[in-house]
Design a protein around this motif. Structure first.
Motif, PDB file in Angstrom:
ATOM      1  N   GLN A   2     -12.346  54.455  67.377  1.00 54.44           N
ATOM      2  CA  GLN A   2     -11.103  53.701  67.593  1.00 54.44           C
ATOM      3  C   GLN A   2     -10.174  53.843  66.378  1.00 54.44           C
ATOM      4  N   ASN A   3     -10.199  55.022  65.757  1.00 54.66           N
ATOM      5  CA  ASN A   3      -9.415  55.276  64.549  1.00 54.66           C
ATOM      6  C   ASN A   3      -8.887  56.706  64.613  1.00 54.66           C
ATOM      7  N   LEU A   4      -7.561  56.850  64.737  1.00 57.51           N
ATOM      8  CA  LEU A   4      -6.943  58.170  64.846  1.00 57.51           C
ATOM      9  C   LEU A   4      -7.087  58.985  63.569  1.00 57.51           C
ATOM     10  N   LEU A   5      -7.326  58.334  62.438  1.00 52.93           N
ATOM     11  CA  LEU A   5      -7.424  59.062  61.174  1.00 52.93           C
ATOM     12  C   LEU A   5      -8.579  60.067  61.188  1.00 52.93           C
ATOM     13  N   ILE A   6      -9.675  59.741  61.842  1.00 53.65           N
ATOM     14  CA  ILE A   6     -10.841  60.634  61.839  1.00 53.65           C
ATOM     15  C   ILE A   6     -10.517  61.974  62.505  1.00 53.65           C
ATOM     16  N   PRO A   7      -9.971  61.999  63.750  1.00 52.42           N
ATOM     17  CA  PRO A   7      -9.634  63.311  64.311  1.00 52.42           C
ATOM     18  C   PRO A   7      -8.490  64.012  63.577  1.00 52.42           C
ATOM     19  N   VAL A   8      -7.569  63.263  62.986  1.00 54.71           N
ATOM     20  CA  VAL A   8      -6.494  63.907  62.222  1.00 54.71           C
ATOM     21  C   VAL A   8      -7.081  64.663  61.039  1.00 54.71           C
ATOM     22  N   ILE A   9      -7.917  63.999  60.255  1.00 52.43           N
ATOM     23  CA  ILE A   9      -8.522  64.651  59.083  1.00 52.43           C
ATOM     24  C   ILE A   9      -9.419  65.808  59.517  1.00 52.43           C
ATOM     25  N   ALA A  10     -10.178  65.627  60.606  1.00 52.39           N
ATOM     26  CA  ALA A  10     -11.040  66.699  61.096  1.00 52.39           C
ATOM     27  C   ALA A  10     -10.214  67.905  61.525  1.00 52.39           C
ATOM     28  N   HIS A  11      -9.108  67.670  62.209  1.00 48.14           N
ATOM     29  CA  HIS A  11      -8.248  68.750  62.699  1.00 48.14           C
ATOM     30  C   HIS A  11      -7.619  69.498  61.525  1.00 48.14           C
ATOM     31  N   VAL A  12      -7.072  68.760  60.566  1.00 46.96           N
ATOM     32  CA  VAL A  12      -6.460  69.379  59.386  1.00 46.96           C
ATOM     33  C   VAL A  12      -7.500  70.201  58.623  1.00 46.96           C
ATOM     34  N   THR A  13      -8.666  69.617  58.422  1.00 43.86           N
ATOM     35  CA  THR A  13      -9.745  70.301  57.702  1.00 43.86           C
ATOM     36  C   THR A  13     -10.157  71.581  58.418  1.00 43.86           C
ATOM     37  N   THR A  14     -10.345  71.497  59.725  1.00 45.16           N
ATOM     38  CA  THR A  14     -10.726  72.666  60.518  1.00 45.16           C
ATOM     39  C   THR A  14      -9.676  73.754  60.422  1.00 45.16           C
ATOM     40  N   ASN A  15      -8.396  73.380  60.588  1.00 47.99           N
ATOM     41  CA  ASN A  15      -7.331  74.383  60.521  1.00 47.99           C
ATOM     42  C   ASN A  15      -7.314  75.085  59.164  1.00 47.99           C
ATOM     43  N   ILE A  16      -7.417  74.326  58.098  1.00 47.07           N
ATOM     44  CA  ILE A  16      -7.348  74.918  56.758  1.00 47.07           C
ATOM     45  C   ILE A  16      -8.573  75.787  56.479  1.00 47.07           C
ATOM     46  N   LEU A  17      -9.775  75.266  56.738  1.00 47.81           N
ATOM     47  CA  LEU A  17     -10.997  76.036  56.454  1.00 47.81           C
ATOM     48  C   LEU A  17     -11.079  77.306  57.303  1.00 47.81           C
ATOM     49  N   SER A  18     -10.855  77.165  58.597  1.00 46.10           N
ATOM     50  CA  SER A  18     -10.995  78.318  59.493  1.00 46.10           C
ATOM     51  C   SER A  18      -9.936  79.380  59.222  1.00 46.10           C
ATOM     52  N   SER A  19      -8.709  78.952  58.972  1.00 48.42           N
ATOM     53  CA  SER A  19      -7.656  79.936  58.707  1.00 48.42           C
ATOM     54  C   SER A  19      -7.860  80.603  57.356  1.00 48.42           C
ATOM     55  N   ALA A  20      -8.312  79.854  56.352  1.00 48.36           N
ATOM     56  CA  ALA A  20      -8.580  80.452  55.037  1.00 48.36           C
ATOM     57  C   ALA A  20      -9.718  81.469  55.129  1.00 48.36           C
ATOM     58  N   LEU A  21     -10.760  81.148  55.883  1.00 46.95           N
ATOM     59  CA  LEU A  21     -11.876  82.070  56.048  1.00 46.95           C
ATOM     60  C   LEU A  21     -11.426  83.341  56.758  1.00 46.95           C
ATOM     61  N   TRP A  22     -10.629  83.190  57.821  1.00 40.74           N
ATOM     62  CA  TRP A  22     -10.154  84.362  58.545  1.00 40.74           C
ATOM     63  C   TRP A  22      -9.260  85.208  57.637  1.00 40.74           C
ATOM     64  N   LYS A  23      -8.358  84.563  56.905  1.00 43.76           N
ATOM     65  CA  LYS A  23      -7.442  85.302  56.037  1.00 43.76           C
ATOM     66  C   LYS A  23      -8.230  86.022  54.938  1.00 43.76           C
ATOM     67  N   TRP A  24      -9.222  85.384  54.353  1.00 40.46           N
ATOM     68  CA  TRP A  24     -10.049  86.010  53.333  1.00 40.46           C
ATOM     69  C   TRP A  24     -10.771  87.230  53.905  1.00 40.46           C
ATOM     70  N   ARG A  25     -11.307  87.069  55.090  1.00 41.50           N
ATOM     71  CA  ARG A  25     -12.060  88.145  55.745  1.00 41.50           C
ATOM     72  C   ARG A  25     -11.152  89.345  56.054  1.00 41.50           C
ATOM     73  N   ASN A  26      -9.882  89.109  56.307  1.00 43.72           N
ATOM     74  CA  ASN A  26      -8.973  90.157  56.743  1.00 43.72           C
ATOM     75  C   ASN A  26      -7.937  90.549  55.694  1.00 43.72           C
ATOM     76  N   THR A  27      -8.246  90.276  54.434  1.00 37.87           N
ATOM     77  CA  THR A  27      -7.365  90.635  53.338  1.00 37.87           C
ATOM     78  C   THR A  27      -8.103  91.611  52.430  1.00 37.87           C
ATOM     79  N   GLU A  28      -7.373  92.589  51.926  1.00 39.28           N
ATOM     80  CA  GLU A  28      -7.987  93.535  50.990  1.00 39.28           C
ATOM     81  C   GLU A  28      -8.326  92.831  49.693  1.00 39.28           C
ATOM     82  N   HIS A  29      -9.490  93.133  49.159  1.00 43.92           N
ATOM     83  CA  HIS A  29      -9.924  92.559  47.882  1.00 43.92           C
ATOM     84  C   HIS A  29     -10.182  93.705  46.905  1.00 43.92           C
ATOM     85  N   PRO A  30      -9.794  93.503  45.626  1.00 39.30           N
ATOM     86  CA  PRO A  30     -10.010  94.570  44.640  1.00 39.30           C
ATOM     87  C   PRO A  30     -11.488  94.815  44.390  1.00 39.30           C
TER      88      PRO A  30
END
Length: 195
Positions: free
Chosen positions: A167-195
Motif C-alpha cells: 500500500q505504498n507507491l514508493l516501493i514500485p517507484v524505487i524498484a522501477h528506477v533501480t531496474t531501469n538504471i541497473l539493466s540499462s547500465a549493464l546493457w550499455k557496458w556489454r555493448n560498448t568498446e573497452h580498452p
C-alpha cells in the motif's frame, strides 16, 4: 568491440530526440494520471518515505534486474528482443543519461500504472492483471519482439503486487528506477568498446 551481436535498431534516433521523447512521454503519462484523478473518484496509492520502503524498493529492483539478466542469458528470443529495443533506446545515450532513463519513466509510469490505474480498477488480482497488461503494451515496438512485451508485463505484475501488498507507491517507484538504471547500465557496458 563486444562479442554480443545486436540487431540493427528499429528506428534511427539521436540523443536529443531520445531525451526529448523521454521527457514528453513522462509529461503525457503525468497529465494522463492527473486527468484520470480529475474525472474518476480514485484514491491514488500514497507515497510513504520510510527506510524500510526504500530498502524494499532497492531489493525488488535488484531482484528484477537479476532475473532480467538471467533470462537475457538463457533465452535467445528474449535476448534478440531486448537487444533490438535497448539498442534503439540506449545506443545514442551517454552514461549520465541513464539516470534520466531511470527516473523519468520510473516515476511517471509508476504514477499512472500503479498509483492511479491499479486503485481505479481494484487493488486485487484483476487490477494487477489489467494494469500489468497495459504496462506491457506500453513497451510494444514491433510484432517480432513479443518476448520483451511479455517480460515487461511480468515486471509490471511484480511491481503491482508490491504496491498492493505494501500500500505504498514508493516501493514500485524505487524498484522501477533501480531496474531501469541497473539493466540499462549493464546493457550499455556489454555493448560498448573497452580498452
Amino acid at each position: 568491440m563486444s562479442d554480443h551481436s545486436s540487431p540493427e535498431p528499429t528506428g534511427s534516433f539521436d540523443r536529443t530526440q531520445l531525451l526529448a521523447a523521454m521527457g514528453i512521454t513522462a509529461v503525457v503519462l503525468l497529465v494522463a494520471s492527473r486527468l484520470w484523478l480529475l474525472f474518476d473518484n480514485v484514491h491514488p496509492l500514497p507515497v510513504q518515505v520510510t527506510p524500510e520502503a526504500i530498502a524494499l524498493g532497492l531489493g525488488l529492483g535488484g531482484l528484477i534486474s537479476l532475473a532480467s539478466e538471467t533470462i537475457y542469458r538463457a533465452s535467445k528470443t528474449y535476448r534478440a528482443s531486448a537487444d533490438a529495443y535497448l539498442q534503439m533506446v540506449l545506443q545514442p545515450l551517454r552514461w549520465l543519461d541513464l539516470l534520466w532513463l531511470g527516473f523519468l519513466p520510473g516515476m511517471s509510469e509508476e504514477l499512472l500504472f500503479r498509483g492511479v490505474m491499479l486503485p481505479a480498477i481494484g487493488l486485487n488480482w484483476f487490477g494487477i492483471l489489467i494494469s500489468s497488461l497495459c504496462f506491457g503494451v506500453l513497451h510494444f515496438f514491433g510484432g517480432r519482439y513479443w518476448s520483451y512485451v511479455l517480460w515487461a508485463t511480468i515486471i509490471g505484475a511484480a511491481l503491482a503486487i508490491s504496491a498492493v501488498v505494501s500500500q505504498n507507491l514508493l516501493i514500485p517507484v524505487i524498484a522501477h528506477v533501480t531496474t531501469n538504471i541497473l539493466s540499462s547500465a549493464l546493457w550499455k557496458w556489454r555493448n560498448t568498446e573497452h580498452p
